[in-house]
Design a protein around this motif. Sequence first.
Motif, PDB file in Angstrom:
ATOM      1  N   GLU A 221      76.446  57.425  50.071  1.00  0.00           N
ATOM      2  CA  GLU A 221      75.884  58.690  49.641  1.00  0.00           C
ATOM      3  C   GLU A 221      75.195  58.937  48.051  1.00  0.00           C
ATOM      4  OE1 GLU A 221      73.979  61.859  51.040  1.00  0.00           O
ATOM      5  OE2 GLU A 221      75.211  60.897  52.272  1.00  0.00           O
TER       6      GLU A 221
ATOM      7  N   GLU B  97      71.382  58.792  46.672  1.00  0.00           N
ATOM      8  CA  GLU B  97      71.055  60.049  45.920  1.00  0.00           C
ATOM      9  C   GLU B  97      70.387  59.460  44.480  1.00  0.00           C
ATOM     10  OE1 GLU B  97      74.300  62.862  45.559  1.00  0.00           O
ATOM     11  OE2 GLU B  97      73.955  63.695  47.552  1.00  0.00           O
TER      12      GLU B  97
ATOM     13  N   ARG C  52      72.441  65.964  47.775  1.00  0.00           N
ATOM     14  CA  ARG C  52      73.415  66.930  48.098  1.00  0.00           C
ATOM     15  C   ARG C  52      74.288  67.192  46.746  1.00  0.00           C
ATOM     16  NH1 ARG C  52      76.717  64.968  53.294  1.00  0.00           N
ATOM     17  NH2 ARG C  52      77.671  66.791  52.987  1.00  0.00           N
ATOM     18  N   ASN C  53      74.455  66.208  46.209  1.00  0.00           N
ATOM     19  CA  ASN C  53      75.196  66.279  44.985  1.00  0.00           C
ATOM     20  C   ASN C  53      76.503  66.687  45.069  1.00  0.00           C
ATOM     21  OD1 ASN C  53      75.558  65.844  42.093  1.00  0.00           O
ATOM     22  ND2 ASN C  53      74.915  67.973  41.671  1.00  0.00           N
ATOM     23  N   ASP C  54      77.394  66.371  46.119  1.00  0.00           N
ATOM     24  CA  ASP C  54      78.617  66.901  46.546  1.00  0.00           C
ATOM     25  C   ASP C  54      79.681  66.245  45.510  1.00  0.00           C
ATOM     26  OD1 ASP C  54      80.857  67.733  47.835  1.00  0.00           O
ATOM     27  OD2 ASP C  54      80.229  67.029  49.645  1.00  0.00           O
TER      28      ASP C  54
ATOM     29  N   ASP D  73      74.526  72.511  57.924  1.00  0.00           N
ATOM     30  CA  ASP D  73      73.622  72.197  56.583  1.00  0.00           C
ATOM     31  C   ASP D  73      74.080  70.812  56.164  1.00  0.00           C
ATOM     32  OD1 ASP D  73      72.096  72.881  54.058  1.00  0.00           O
ATOM     33  OD2 ASP D  73      73.893  72.910  53.184  1.00  0.00           O
ATOM     34  N   ARG D  74      73.146  70.177  55.550  1.00  0.00           N
ATOM     35  CA  ARG D  74      73.232  68.750  54.851  1.00  0.00           C
ATOM     36  C   ARG D  74      74.455  68.768  53.905  1.00  0.00           C
ATOM     37  NH1 ARG D  74      70.910  64.097  54.929  1.00  0.00           N
ATOM     38  NH2 ARG D  74      71.144  63.819  52.748  1.00  0.00           N
ATOM     39  N   LYS D  75      74.138  69.739  52.861  1.00  0.00           N
ATOM     40  CA  LYS D  75      74.823  69.625  51.571  1.00  0.00           C
ATOM     41  C   LYS D  75      76.234  70.374  51.879  1.00  0.00           C
ATOM     42  CE  LYS D  75      71.042  70.096  48.443  1.00  0.00           C
ATOM     43  NZ  LYS D  75      70.594  70.653  47.437  1.00  0.00           N
ATOM     44  N   ASN D  76      76.677  71.101  52.669  1.00  0.00           N
ATOM     45  CA  ASN D  76      77.852  71.899  53.190  1.00  0.00           C
ATOM     46  C   ASN D  76      77.754  72.053  54.610  1.00  0.00           C
ATOM     47  OD1 ASN D  76      80.406  73.171  53.340  1.00  0.00           O
ATOM     48  ND2 ASN D  76      79.863  74.338  51.664  1.00  0.00           N
TER      49      ASN D  76
ATOM     50  N   GLU E 140      64.370  63.377  58.269  1.00  0.00           N
ATOM     51  CA  GLU E 140      64.194  65.063  57.724  1.00  0.00           C
ATOM     52  C   GLU E 140      62.907  65.566  58.096  1.00  0.00           C
ATOM     53  OE1 GLU E 140      66.141  68.637  56.387  1.00  0.00           O
ATOM     54  OE2 GLU E 140      66.917  66.901  56.871  1.00  0.00           O
TER      55      GLU E 140
END
Length: 754
Positions: free
Chosen positions: A188, A192, A209-211, A283-286, A694
Amino acid sequence: MKKQSTQWLLSAAAVGVAGIVFSQSYGVAVAKTDMDGFQVTPEQQMTTRQVAALLDRSHYLNQPLDKEMGRKILAMYIDNLDPNHTLFLQSDVDEFTKKYGDNFAERLKRGDLSAGVAIFERYRKRSNEYFELAKKRLNTKVNLKRNDTIILDREDEPRFKSVKAQRDYWERQIAFQLMSITLGQEDEKAKEKVFLDNPDITRGQDLVRNDQRSPNEILLNRITRQQAQMQRLKDDEIMETILNTAMLTYDPHSNYYAPIQATELQIQSSLQLEGIGVSIRPDRKNPDYTRIVTLVDGGPAAKTGQIKPNDLIIGIAEDGKTMQDVVGWSTREIVALIRGKRGTSVTLKVRQPNAPEASARTVSIVRDVIEQEESGVKHRVIEVQRPGIDDTPKRIGVLEIPSFYLNYRARRSGQDYRSVSIDTQRAIEALNKENIDGMVVDLRNNPGGSLDEVARMLGLFIKEGPLVQIRDNRGNVQVYNDEDGGKQLYDGKMVVITNLASASASEIFAAAIQDYGRGLVVGSTTTGKGSAQIQLDNLALGSATLTQRKFYRITGGSTQNKGVVPDVELVNIYDDATFGERSQKYPLKWDTIKTAAYKPEGKFSSDTLATLNQQSKIRQTTNPQFVYLSTLNKIRKMEDEKKPIKINIDSRRAKMKQIEQQTLAAENKRQIDSGEKPYANWNTYQAAIDAKFEERSQMKADERPELPEDEAFVKEAAYLMLDASPKSPKVAGEELDNDSIKIDAETNKAVVVE
């Protein structure tokens, strides 16, 4: 086609609605047991007795719900709750078998759910033990460079005999999950970086996403969410698990649906729902949040002007009830709250991503009927040209049939209604005006639907005669006929595409086209679902589908288990061992009945079919899309989850890199052979795929461009159709009777006795 008084359901999902009343009652009290808060209602008792009586008296198998069947249901119930054999100990299973094995059937007949509930609560207890152990371990550093192994698919493995052995597996399972998340994070972050270095590749989407969470935090959050979802399971859903298992033990297509699932069934059958007109996904990010992806034009949500794509749903209040915080809820749970009867209201609390909680908006929406127009029949025209044969391109009509849908309730009440035959007739009329040279009927991934509808559909292509035979559990055979006086809305060349996900009504359609010699069937062998269900929507709670008939080809062979074998094989993208009727636990058996007298419209000789198969194989070995799909099939076989996998992140990373390199090589070969630019590396490839996905997800279905790998099947089907030349029957107009046809047990095809 003869009018029928009963609506039969021919679908892998047994979709459709029929107005059958069943209300027998056996007023016996439920035995009192420790059911951990499960409050049995009179409606649940009644529903249980109704389902038990249906199985005992009305199923196609004529198998009484006796002691032996009760043991079988109990064993399947335990396996359905714990299919991987990791939660129940062998001592749990022995205890359940000893305590309930001889009386499980009688309990169901009395409306007594206590045994099933007690087993479910043990399942919930064991699950919580796993959740708690996992949470404890995730608060420490977990070793990911071990030397032991794990078998991920334990369906064929014995259950653990000790708590120690079980906990040891759980420990290894946690380590493997952490290892997978860690490697996933590496991929991931690499993707990114591609997005940040090459903004154009995102196609305008916010895909970074910058998780910042650690793998431990991600898995801990996931497990906490799963545990909370399990605690929210309602009594009706537990009852559904018990009763549905009982029905599945008779055959894979007898089902019980609790009220929430019954709503889904009606949606599938009618292409219509009552809601607010939004599509949602995690949601992709969370993934704790559910995101609104699109709004239906003119739908209730869109009309408010206050709901926007990308809104995160953080709270829902049903009409007049308290707002519930739904962060961490599954999409199924959220859909269940949003949907409801037309005219009632639902309130959503939403906010845009990256916005503070204080910016959340509360919007009340009145539910209405939403027509799912995009889900119906689609048609288009393509041009194909055979090198050295066609001077000019041939115009080919393409009919995409997603299911054999019918809004039965609307038809029964005299309202305007949607159905696949009506939509197909309109599509054919439009294609006929386009001066097409042939037609491709695409039934890939079509789960089936209404028997009435598939019969009407066949009548549009076949002159006259029998279409399908239906036999009940007493041996009575009913023949569905096309009796429109020989009319054919389309009488030109045609070909039908099938795959392993083409089921039931799709198989009737393909079989009739094949048996009449009306056109070729190409693709993969179909599901093999050859049974017909009646739907009962007047149970005390929810609804049920019950298998009461089997259907047979006009040649007398069943499609049950064996399916429809295509005339020409194309690349199979599904795994036969895990998909279709043949992989089910208790499928009905294949058999034959007498042939119905019919007049073939043509016949493809064995020499013709052999030549077509040979020519197609040559094209498939050179077509970039087919080569790509065949290579992916081989790559998938590199991982066997039934075999031990080493729990070592370095070893696993090396194995994943090997799979990635081979997949990228397959993709780049496809790109080059198609005249496209290859991807520089795996991360660039994955980033591009994410961006394309997407972008497509936000398009309406009829606006999405065809995927090249899907279109390859359509074009190959068109080539085969144009190359095929069916011969007239041996004696023009001669009816084929029982003595002139036999069924080849290997191919399930009719063979004319010369």
